[in-house]
Structures are given as C-alpha cells and as structure tokens.
Design a protein around this motif. Structure first.
Motif, mmCIF file in Angstrom:
data_model
loop_
_atom_site.group_PDB
_atom_site.id
_atom_site.type_symbol
_atom_site.label_atom_id
_atom_site.label_comp_id
_atom_site.label_asym_id
_atom_site.label_seq_id
_atom_site.Cartn_x
_atom_site.Cartn_y
_atom_site.Cartn_z
ATOM 1 N N MET A 39 10.604 5.024 14.037
ATOM 2 C CA MET A 39 9.728 6.050 13.485
ATOM 3 C C MET A 39 8.438 5.424 12.968
ATOM 4 O O MET A 39 8.461 4.332 12.413
ATOM 5 N N GLN A 40 7.348 6.140 13.149
ATOM 6 C CA GLN A 40 6.060 5.656 12.668
ATOM 7 C C GLN A 40 6.041 5.660 11.144
ATOM 8 O O GLN A 40 6.572 6.573 10.505
ATOM 9 N N ARG A 41 5.409 4.634 10.566
ATOM 10 C CA ARG A 41 5.390 4.444 9.114
ATOM 11 C C ARG A 41 3.975 4.630 8.577
ATOM 12 O O ARG A 41 3.011 4.147 9.166
ATOM 13 N N TYR A 42 3.868 5.322 7.409
ATOM 14 C CA TYR A 42 2.565 5.526 6.769
ATOM 15 C C TYR A 42 2.703 5.273 5.274
ATOM 16 O O TYR A 42 3.693 5.663 4.644
ATOM 17 N N PHE A 43 1.674 4.637 4.699
ATOM 18 C CA PHE A 43 1.617 4.408 3.262
ATOM 19 C C PHE A 43 0.730 5.470 2.620
ATOM 20 O O PHE A 43 -0.313 5.833 3.175
ATOM 21 N N VAL A 44 1.153 5.943 1.455
ATOM 22 C CA VAL A 44 0.399 6.973 0.746
ATOM 23 C C VAL A 44 0.176 6.538 -0.693
ATOM 24 O O VAL A 44 0.920 5.722 -1.234
ATOM 25 N N SER A 45 -0.856 7.083 -1.326
ATOM 26 C CA SER A 45 -1.121 6.814 -2.740
ATOM 27 C C SER A 45 -0.428 7.863 -3.594
ATOM 28 O O SER A 45 0.033 8.889 -3.094
ATOM 29 N N SER A 46 -0.354 7.604 -4.887
ATOM 30 C CA SER A 46 0.325 8.539 -5.793
ATOM 31 C C SER A 46 -0.358 9.896 -5.809
ATOM 32 O O SER A 46 0.293 10.926 -6.010
ATOM 33 N N GLU A 47 -1.691 9.924 -5.556
ATOM 34 C CA GLU A 47 -2.424 11.193 -5.548
ATOM 35 C C GLU A 47 -2.033 12.066 -4.351
ATOM 36 O O GLU A 47 -2.260 13.283 -4.370
ATOM 37 N N ASP A 48 -1.455 11.455 -3.336
ATOM 38 C CA ASP A 48 -1.080 12.203 -2.135
ATOM 39 C C ASP A 48 0.271 12.900 -2.266
ATOM 40 O O ASP A 48 0.649 13.699 -1.405
ATOM 41 N N VAL A 49 1.016 12.574 -3.327
ATOM 42 C CA VAL A 49 2.390 13.065 -3.454
ATOM 43 C C VAL A 49 2.496 14.049 -4.614
ATOM 44 O O VAL A 49 2.164 13.722 -5.759
ATOM 45 N N LYS A 50 2.951 15.251 -4.313
ATOM 46 C CA LYS A 50 3.219 16.282 -5.318
ATOM 47 C C LYS A 50 4.651 16.754 -5.125
ATOM 48 O O LYS A 50 4.955 17.501 -4.197
ATOM 49 N N GLY A 51 5.537 16.275 -6.014
ATOM 50 C CA GLY A 51 6.947 16.609 -5.846
ATOM 51 C C GLY A 51 7.484 15.973 -4.579
ATOM 52 O O GLY A 51 7.439 14.749 -4.419
ATOM 53 N N ASN A 52 7.959 16.810 -3.663
ATOM 54 C CA ASN A 52 8.462 16.290 -2.383
ATOM 55 C C ASN A 52 7.514 16.608 -1.233
ATOM 56 O O ASN A 52 7.902 16.548 -0.056
ATOM 57 N N ILE A 53 6.257 16.950 -1.568
ATOM 58 C CA ILE A 53 5.257 17.261 -0.549
ATOM 59 C C ILE A 53 4.188 16.169 -0.526
ATOM 60 O O ILE A 53 3.633 15.796 -1.558
ATOM 61 N N VAL A 100 -4.434 -5.195 6.218
ATOM 62 C CA VAL A 100 -3.085 -5.402 5.677
ATOM 63 C C VAL A 100 -2.298 -4.096 5.633
ATOM 64 O O VAL A 100 -1.063 -4.101 5.769
ATOM 65 N N LYS A 101 -2.970 -2.974 5.458
ATOM 66 C CA LYS A 101 -2.276 -1.682 5.492
ATOM 67 C C LYS A 101 -1.687 -1.436 6.885
ATOM 68 O O LYS A 101 -0.512 -1.079 7.023
ATOM 69 N N GLU A 102 -2.504 -1.638 7.912
ATOM 70 C CA GLU A 102 -2.034 -1.427 9.278
ATOM 71 C C GLU A 102 -0.937 -2.421 9.639
ATOM 72 O O GLU A 102 0.041 -2.060 10.305
ATOM 73 N N ALA A 103 -1.083 -3.670 9.186
ATOM 74 C CA ALA A 103 -0.060 -4.677 9.471
ATOM 75 C C ALA A 103 1.243 -4.371 8.737
ATOM 76 O O ALA A 103 2.333 -4.630 9.254
ATOM 77 N N SER A 104 1.142 -3.815 7.535
ATOM 78 C CA SER A 104 2.341 -3.432 6.784
ATOM 79 C C SER A 104 3.089 -2.311 7.493
ATOM 80 O O SER A 104 4.329 -2.303 7.552
ATOM 81 N N GLU A 105 2.352 -1.358 8.028
ATOM 82 C CA GLU A 105 2.977 -0.263 8.778
ATOM 83 C C GLU A 105 3.638 -0.783 10.042
ATOM 84 O O GLU A 105 4.773 -0.422 10.369
ATOM 85 N N SER A 159 4.726 -3.821 10.718
ATOM 86 C CA SER A 159 5.841 -4.737 10.476
ATOM 87 C C SER A 159 6.932 -4.134 9.596
ATOM 88 O O SER A 159 7.873 -4.828 9.208
ATOM 89 N N HIS A 160 6.791 -2.863 9.261
ATOM 90 C CA HIS A 160 7.783 -2.123 8.467
ATOM 91 C C HIS A 160 7.984 -2.715 7.082
ATOM 92 O O HIS A 160 9.097 -2.796 6.573
ATOM 93 N N ARG A 161 6.875 -3.116 6.451
ATOM 94 C CA ARG A 161 6.917 -3.527 5.058
ATOM 95 C C ARG A 161 7.125 -2.305 4.180
ATOM 96 O O ARG A 161 6.861 -1.170 4.588
ATOM 97 N N THR A 162 7.571 -2.532 2.947
ATOM 98 C CA THR A 162 7.689 -1.440 1.983
ATOM 99 C C THR A 162 6.564 -1.466 0.952
ATOM 100 O O THR A 162 6.462 -0.561 0.128
ATOM 101 N N ILE A 163 5.742 -2.516 0.981
ATOM 102 C CA ILE A 163 4.550 -2.591 0.140
ATOM 103 C C ILE A 163 3.379 -3.063 0.991
ATOM 104 O O ILE A 163 3.568 -3.590 2.095
ATOM 105 N N ILE A 164 2.183 -2.897 0.478
ATOM 106 C CA ILE A 164 0.985 -3.433 1.112
ATOM 107 C C ILE A 164 0.506 -4.614 0.271
ATOM 108 O O ILE A 164 0.324 -4.476 -0.939
ATOM 109 N N PRO A 165 0.303 -5.782 0.863
ATOM 110 C CA PRO A 165 -0.182 -6.922 0.087
ATOM 111 C C PRO A 165 -1.516 -6.631 -0.608
ATOM 112 O O PRO A 165 -2.358 -5.896 -0.081
#
Length: 249
Positions: free
Chosen positions: A1-15, A133-138, A140-146
């Motif tokens: 599955m494709q992986r995307y990183f989001v910031s805290s401002e992008d998350v409202k509850g489970n949306i 590093v964001k694209e490389a984290s996605e 390589s399936h990292r759980t954080i971005i360096p």
C-alpha cells in the motif's frame, strides 16, 4: 500500500485531509478512487490504514481505519553530522541515509568545506532536503521522517548530548596494525542510545578539527581499508549499524 505522511493539522479525529503535492500524487499519479486504501503516518509515529472517502479538486479526505503495529526504526537514534560536500552529494546522503535508518541530518561547515550557504540559500536547500527525506521515508516504509537540522560550524557541535560520537577518519584506514575501534564501540552501544556520526568533507578533517573532537566518548573509526568518498562514508556506517542492531543482534 502507498504510504503518506501527514502533519497534526491534517488530522481531525479519524479524518485526514490531504492537500498539495500529496493530493496531486494520489489523484493524478496513483489515480486512486474512493474506497482505495493507503497507509497514513502521523507525527506521533502512529500508523494507520486509511480508506479514501472523497476526492475533491483541492483536497482528498481519508478515514482512518486500523492502527498498525510497525517496528521499522533502528533501536538507536543516529544523527549524521555531514561536512558540507560539493554538488548534490548532500541530497544523495539525505535520500540513502533515510533508507538506511538515519534519524537526523546535520549539515556542518568545516575548515575544508568548499560549499558555502548564506541564509537564503540554506532555506532553499533545507526545503529541498526535507522533500527528499519525506519521499524516501514513504518509499522505504519508515514510520518517521528524518529531521534536517540547521547548518552549524563544527565548533558549535554539542558533543555532550550524544552517548557515542563516531568520527570516520581516513588516517585510520592507512594503519596496517589498526585495531577495530568500530567493532569495539558497537559492543558498547545500547538500545535507545543517541549516536552521532561525524563525516568530513571531500578534503577531510583539519588537524584543529580533530583536536576539537578529541573527547572521551568520541571514537575515531576505520571504515574498511579503503578510502571512501564523503558521500559513501555515512552510508557505510548506517549500513553497519543497521546490520549489527537489526540483523546480527
């Protein structure tokens, strides 16, 4: 599955709301449709499977479903203090270092660094490195971005905040009777330790810099018998740390 990183401002509850480049990638490159599932990584390092709900012109909304228990990060925290190299070598180090588990990249202005950044150029370069590093984290399936840390001079380096500091010193490679300091220090490092890997630029370290780095918890290590390029050295160290702490141990 494709992986995307989001910031805290992008998350409202489970949306989750996706905009900008990621929205373009999902809609126009991957051509996702409502109902398709992706992996969403949040700033607190939690990871979820998400289902796409709506695809709008400016944003995509995703509902978080199942939380994943992923163990993808090195059991130690590794910061690479890289002497400023020429050309696009820092971008290569950022990308490949991310794949190998680097936690942070610290650009360091050293005596023999040829490249100089002013304030405007540094901001532009850091933005570019953060994208890499964001694209490389996605990928390589990292759980954080360096983290891409602000540029400093070597003498501004706070060695005391790290448990172990490793200097890739080319003079060690030339010693026929060299004892493996790298192997010895690996046996001392414990889980959750903070490790600093210090790499010189193309011209190596000056004598004054080596004198500054002469501390009890700073180890001058050899990376094999050959002389490595500045962009190869940090990848050697990261690969060795990954093998030792994730596979060998």
């Amino acid at each position: 599955m494709q992986r995307y990183f989001v910031s805290s401002e992008d998350v409202k509850g489970n949306i989750v709301t996706i905009q900008g480049d990621d929205r373009h990638h999902m809609a126009n490159v991957m051509r996702f449709q409502p109902g398709d599932k992706v992996i969403i990584c949040q700033p607190d390092e939690s990871t979820h499977i998400g289902a796409i709900e709506h695809i709008h012109v400016e944003e995509i909304t995703i509902t978080l479903l199942e939380e994943l228990d992923e163990q993808k990060e090195l059991p130690i925290t590794v910061t690479v203090a890289q002497g400023m190299p020429k050309g696009d070598k820092l971008e290569l180090i950022a990308q490949k270092g991310t794949e190998l588990g680097m936690h942070a990249l610290l650009p360091v202005q050293m005596d023999r660094s040829i490249v100089k950044w002013d304030g405007k150029k540094e901001a532009k370069k850091r933005a570019r490195l953060e994208k890499i590093v964001k694209e490389a984290s996605e990928q390589s399936h990292r759980t954080i971005i360096p983290n891409i840390l602000p540029l400093i001079s070597l003498r501004e380096l706070d060695l005391q905040q790290y448990d172990y500091c490793l200097i890739a010193n080319e003079t060690e490679a030339k010693q026929a009777d060299h004892s493996s300091t790298f192997r010895e220090v690996l046996g001392k490092i414990n889980k959750n330790d903070q490790i600093l890997v210090i790499i010189g630029p193309e011209g190596g370290f000056s004598e004054k810099e080596l004198a500054f780095l002469n501390h009890d918890h700073v180890y001058s290590i050899r990376l094999g018998k050959r002389i490595l390029r500045t962009e190869t050295a940090p990848l050697y160290v990261l690969a060795a740390l990954s093998f030792y702490f994730e596979e060998w141990s």
